[in-house]
Enzyme design. Structure first.
Site, short mmCIF file in Angstrom:
data_model
loop_
_atom_site.label_atom_id
_atom_site.label_comp_id
_atom_site.label_asym_id
_atom_site.label_seq_id
_atom_site.Cartn_x
_atom_site.Cartn_y
_atom_site.Cartn_z
N TYR A 188 -14.57 6.67 -13.30
CA TYR A 188 -14.20 5.62 -12.07
C TYR A 188 -14.63 4.26 -12.83
O TYR A 188 -14.14 3.19 -12.70
CB TYR A 188 -14.73 5.80 -10.72
CG TYR A 188 -15.11 4.54 -9.91
CD1 TYR A 188 -13.79 4.48 -9.31
CD2 TYR A 188 -16.04 4.03 -9.39
CE1 TYR A 188 -13.79 3.23 -8.37
CE2 TYR A 188 -16.02 3.03 -8.63
CZ TYR A 188 -14.90 2.62 -8.00
OH TYR A 188 -14.69 1.45 -7.09
N LYS B 233 -12.78 0.53 -13.85
CA LYS B 233 -13.26 -0.76 -13.49
C LYS B 233 -13.62 -1.67 -14.79
O LYS B 233 -12.97 -3.00 -14.61
CB LYS B 233 -14.44 -0.85 -12.73
CG LYS B 233 -14.15 -0.02 -11.36
CD LYS B 233 -12.86 -0.90 -10.49
CE LYS B 233 -12.55 -0.17 -9.12
NZ LYS B 233 -11.66 -1.14 -8.36
N SER C 270 -16.85 -3.37 -9.21
CA SER C 270 -17.80 -2.45 -8.51
C SER C 270 -19.21 -2.88 -9.58
O SER C 270 -18.94 -2.81 -10.50
CB SER C 270 -17.39 -0.90 -8.58
OG SER C 270 -18.41 -0.19 -8.14
N ASP D 138 0.76 -1.09 -0.12
CA ASP D 138 -0.04 0.09 -0.03
C ASP D 138 0.95 1.18 0.03
O ASP D 138 1.86 1.17 0.71
CB ASP D 138 -0.68 0.09 1.23
CG ASP D 138 -2.06 0.90 1.14
OD1 ASP D 138 -1.85 1.91 0.88
OD2 ASP D 138 -3.25 0.52 1.34
P1 NAD Z 1 -9.72 2.70 0.46
O1 NAD Z 1 -9.15 4.07 -0.11
O2 NAD Z 1 -10.01 2.84 1.66
O3 NAD Z 1 -8.53 1.70 0.06
C1 NAD Z 1 -7.70 1.49 -0.96
C2 NAD Z 1 -6.30 1.51 -0.66
O4 NAD Z 1 -5.27 1.35 -1.80
C3 NAD Z 1 -5.81 2.55 0.38
O5 NAD Z 1 -5.14 2.18 1.62
C4 NAD Z 1 -4.86 3.52 -0.50
O6 NAD Z 1 -3.93 4.04 0.20
C5 NAD Z 1 -4.28 2.23 -1.50
N1 NAD Z 1 -3.94 2.98 -2.83
C6 NAD Z 1 -4.45 3.57 -3.53
N2 NAD Z 1 -3.69 3.98 -4.67
C7 NAD Z 1 -2.58 3.22 -4.51
C8 NAD Z 1 -1.42 2.92 -5.30
N3 NAD Z 1 -1.36 3.34 -6.54
N4 NAD Z 1 -0.64 2.00 -4.91
C9 NAD Z 1 -0.63 1.63 -3.64
N5 NAD Z 1 -1.71 1.77 -2.82
C10 NAD Z 1 -2.74 2.27 -3.53
O7 NAD Z 1 -10.95 2.05 -0.46
P2 NAD Z 1 -11.85 0.76 -0.30
O8 NAD Z 1 -13.33 1.31 0.08
O9 NAD Z 1 -11.25 0.04 0.92
O10 NAD Z 1 -11.70 0.05 -1.61
C11 NAD Z 1 -10.86 -0.88 -1.86
C12 NAD Z 1 -11.16 -1.05 -3.56
O11 NAD Z 1 -12.55 -1.45 -3.41
C13 NAD Z 1 -10.98 -0.23 -4.57
O12 NAD Z 1 -10.42 -0.67 -5.85
C14 NAD Z 1 -12.43 0.47 -4.64
O13 NAD Z 1 -12.57 0.83 -6.03
C15 NAD Z 1 -13.36 -1.15 -4.67
N6 NAD Z 1 -14.65 -0.73 -4.41
C16 NAD Z 1 -15.01 -0.09 -3.15
C17 NAD Z 1 -16.23 -0.01 -2.82
C18 NAD Z 1 -16.72 1.02 -1.61
O14 NAD Z 1 -17.73 1.52 -1.42
N7 NAD Z 1 -16.11 0.91 -0.46
C19 NAD Z 1 -17.15 -0.37 -3.90
C20 NAD Z 1 -16.89 -0.97 -4.81
C21 NAD Z 1 -15.64 -1.24 -5.34
C1 WQD Z 2 -26.08 5.74 -1.43
C2 WQD Z 2 -27.35 6.41 -1.51
C3 WQD Z 2 -27.25 8.79 -2.37
C4 WQD Z 2 -24.47 10.51 0.45
C5 WQD Z 2 -21.07 4.68 -4.59
C6 WQD Z 2 -20.24 4.63 -6.13
C7 WQD Z 2 -20.15 3.07 -6.22
C8 WQD Z 2 -19.74 2.34 -5.06
C9 WQD Z 2 -20.27 2.69 -3.70
C10 WQD Z 2 -17.26 2.25 -5.19
C11 WQD Z 2 -27.80 7.22 -2.92
C12 WQD Z 2 -27.51 8.78 -1.00
C13 WQD Z 2 -25.47 9.72 -0.19
C14 WQD Z 2 -25.18 11.75 1.24
C15 WQD Z 2 -27.35 11.08 0.36
N1 WQD Z 2 -18.06 2.73 -4.85
N2 WQD Z 2 -26.69 9.67 -0.15
N3 WQD Z 2 -26.61 11.84 0.91
O1 WQD Z 2 -23.84 6.21 -4.95
O2 WQD Z 2 -24.65 4.06 -4.47
O3 WQD Z 2 -22.40 3.97 -4.70
O4 WQD Z 2 -20.44 3.94 -3.62
O5 WQD Z 2 -17.13 1.34 -6.13
O6 WQD Z 2 -19.41 3.01 -7.42
O7 WQD Z 2 -21.00 5.09 -6.91
O8 WQD Z 2 -23.24 5.09 -2.88
O9 WQD Z 2 -23.28 5.92 -0.43
O10 WQD Z 2 -22.57 7.62 -2.25
O11 WQD Z 2 -25.08 6.75 -2.04
O12 WQD Z 2 -28.76 10.85 0.26
O13 WQD Z 2 -24.61 12.44 1.81
O14 WQD Z 2 -27.39 7.50 -0.70
O15 WQD Z 2 -27.94 9.59 -3.21
O16 WQD Z 2 -29.22 7.30 -2.84
P1 WQD Z 2 -23.73 4.96 -4.29
P2 WQD Z 2 -23.29 6.57 -1.69
#
Ligand code: NAD
Ligand code: WQD
Length: 343
Positions: free
Chosen positions: A148, A152, A124, A31
């Site tokens: 974004y 993916k 995602s 990381d």
């Molecule tokens: P996060 O930001 O908490 O964790 C990502 C980690 O990757 C961080 O620790 C960051 O320091 C590290 N990082 C970023 N760029 C880097 C790089 N170039 N080299 C090395 N380390 C790097 O995010 P998260 O919520 O834990 O998400 C993790 C993964 O899951 C991401 O790929 C995100 O797109 C995917 N994802 C997250 C969600 C969500 O809602 N949290 C939903 C769908 C997909």
């Molecule tokens: C959830 C609901 C908002 C914030 C995103 C990314 C998705 C994935 C997860 C990474 C929606 C509403 C939100 C606020 C609100 N991430 N909302 N007030 O948009 O479903 O998904 O995060 O891959 O790719 O698009 O999640 O938590 O932002 O929103 O009313 O302050 O809450 O409009 O209906 P979302 P979210």
């Protein structure tokens, strides 16, 4: 049984470290700490009794990855590292293509070079874009509507091409719905920098007094109460899905060496339902105001979970009350996130 977890200090990655350590794996975290705090690694040790090995580095650095994969003799990789803020990806798309697409390309090149062919990738549900039908099955068309999501999808396509080109690869693509919640110990949780983009961390910061009120984005969607509906999944269920998926890789044949599976619960909850559930869990009101819709939001989406149930023999076990009470436990014990603990 050594595994590299990129982004292992982040929200999902840190919880994943706990599950894999508890299962007996030797975990190596890679990381660059761009969006995380090394305090999370100490918390993993506090929970499991074992500190993951830590290699600070950037996934765009192929040479560093090769060194680390060889040094720790890694059998496979769980790849979380990347950028994840939808809004930011429209303002700064090059950073997203750089970290997410080029970063994964370098990782795959490093894995090829050292002969490590097992990978689980954090995709995602955003790759589906505007839902044409619900629940979303893995066969739904892929048409992401922001940079974004497109990063993916490009990585998913790269993985499918790579797996088709070389039968040695074993690849699992996991499409997360909306991960929320925290480890039940209250030691690990989501610690966003600045104003949270996502609903649950925003609610949590209102509950703990860091923000005055929540803005609910849109009250006129064609849903049961007019607010957006999503499939929220507890982070511990989500990472247990990674364990199943990783262990499934070794059972794959060389002709079907890449799979894609949704990780969700199959249940949709509205924003107002989330607020009410959190109020129950924290036993206090969450002030909110309904404001205009957020650009780019869809009204409703939730997962079809049949493939996860049948193919991975996995389904989410924790309910909405668990998601809210674990988030509340985390935020109440760490109102300033990891920062205050590490200062
Ligand atoms: P996060 O930001 O908490 O964790 C990502 C980690 O990757 C961080 O620790 C960051 O320091 C590290 N990082 C970023 N760029 C880097 C790089 N170039 N080299 C090395 N380390 C790097 O995010 P998260 O919520 O834990 O998400 C993790 C993964 O899951 C991401 O790929 C995100 O797109 C995917 N994802 C997250 C969600 C969500 O809602 N949290 C939903 C769908 C997909
Ligand atoms: C959830 C609901 C908002 C914030 C995103 C990314 C998705 C994935 C997860 C990474 C929606 C509403 C939100 C606020 C609100 N991430 N909302 N007030 O948009 O479903 O998904 O995060 O891959 O790719 O698009 O999640 O938590 O932002 O929103 O009313 O302050 O809450 O409009 O209906 P979302 P979210």
């Amino acid at each position: 049984m050594s595994i590299l977890i990129t982004g292992g200090a982040g929200y999902l990655g840190s919880h994943c470290c706990v599950s894999f350590i508890e299962r007996g794996y030797d975990v190596v975290v890679f990381d660059n700490l761009r969006n995380s705090n090394p305090e999370a690694l100490r918390r993993i040790e506090a929970i499991t009794g074992k500190m993951p090995k830590f290699e600070q580095g950037d996934v765009r650095d192929q040479a560093a990855l090769e060194t680390v994969l060889k040094r720790h003799d890694c059998d496979g990789v769980i790849h979380f590292a990347g950028l994840k803020a939808v809004g930011e990806s429209s303002q700064d798309p090059l950073s997203y293509y750089d970290n997410n697409v080029i970063g994964t390309h370098r990782l795959l090149s490093a894995m090829s070079a050292v002969g490590t062919h097992r990978l689980i990738f954090s995709s995602s549900a955003t790759v589906y874009g505007e839902p044409k039908s619900l629940p979303l099955t893995e066969e739904h068309s892929l048409n992401p509507v922001n940079p974004y999501g497109r990063t993916k999808l490009i990585v998913e396509d790269m993985l499918r091409d790579l797996a088709a080109s070389n039968p040695a690869w074993r690849v699992g693509v996991l499409r997360y719905f909306n991960p929320v919640g925290a480890h039940s110990s209250g030691l690990l949780g989501e610690d966003p920098q600045g104003v949270p983009n996502n609903l649950m961390p925003f609610i949590a910061q209102v509950a703990v007094g860091r923000r005055k009120q929540l803005s609910v984005f849109g009250g006129d969607y064609p849903t049961r109460d007019g607010t957006g509906v999503r499939d929220y999944i507890h982070v511990v269920d989500l990472v247990e899905g990674h364990l199943r998926a990783y262990e499934k890789l070794s059972a794959l044949g060389s002709s079907e060496n890449c799979f894609s599976v949704n990780l969700g619960t199959g249940n949709g909850y509205s924003v107002l339902e989330m607020i009410r559930a959190f109020e129950r869990g924290a036993n206090q009101p969450i002030p909110f105001e309904i404001v205009a819709r957020r650009e780019g939001d869809v009204s409703e989406f939730y997962a079809d979970t049949q493939k996860a149930t049948e193919f991975l023999a996995w389904s989410a076990e924790r309910d909405l009350d668990d998601m809210c009470s674990d988030t509340w436990n985390w935020v109440r014990k760490n109102p300033g996130g990891y920062k205050s603990a590490s200062d």
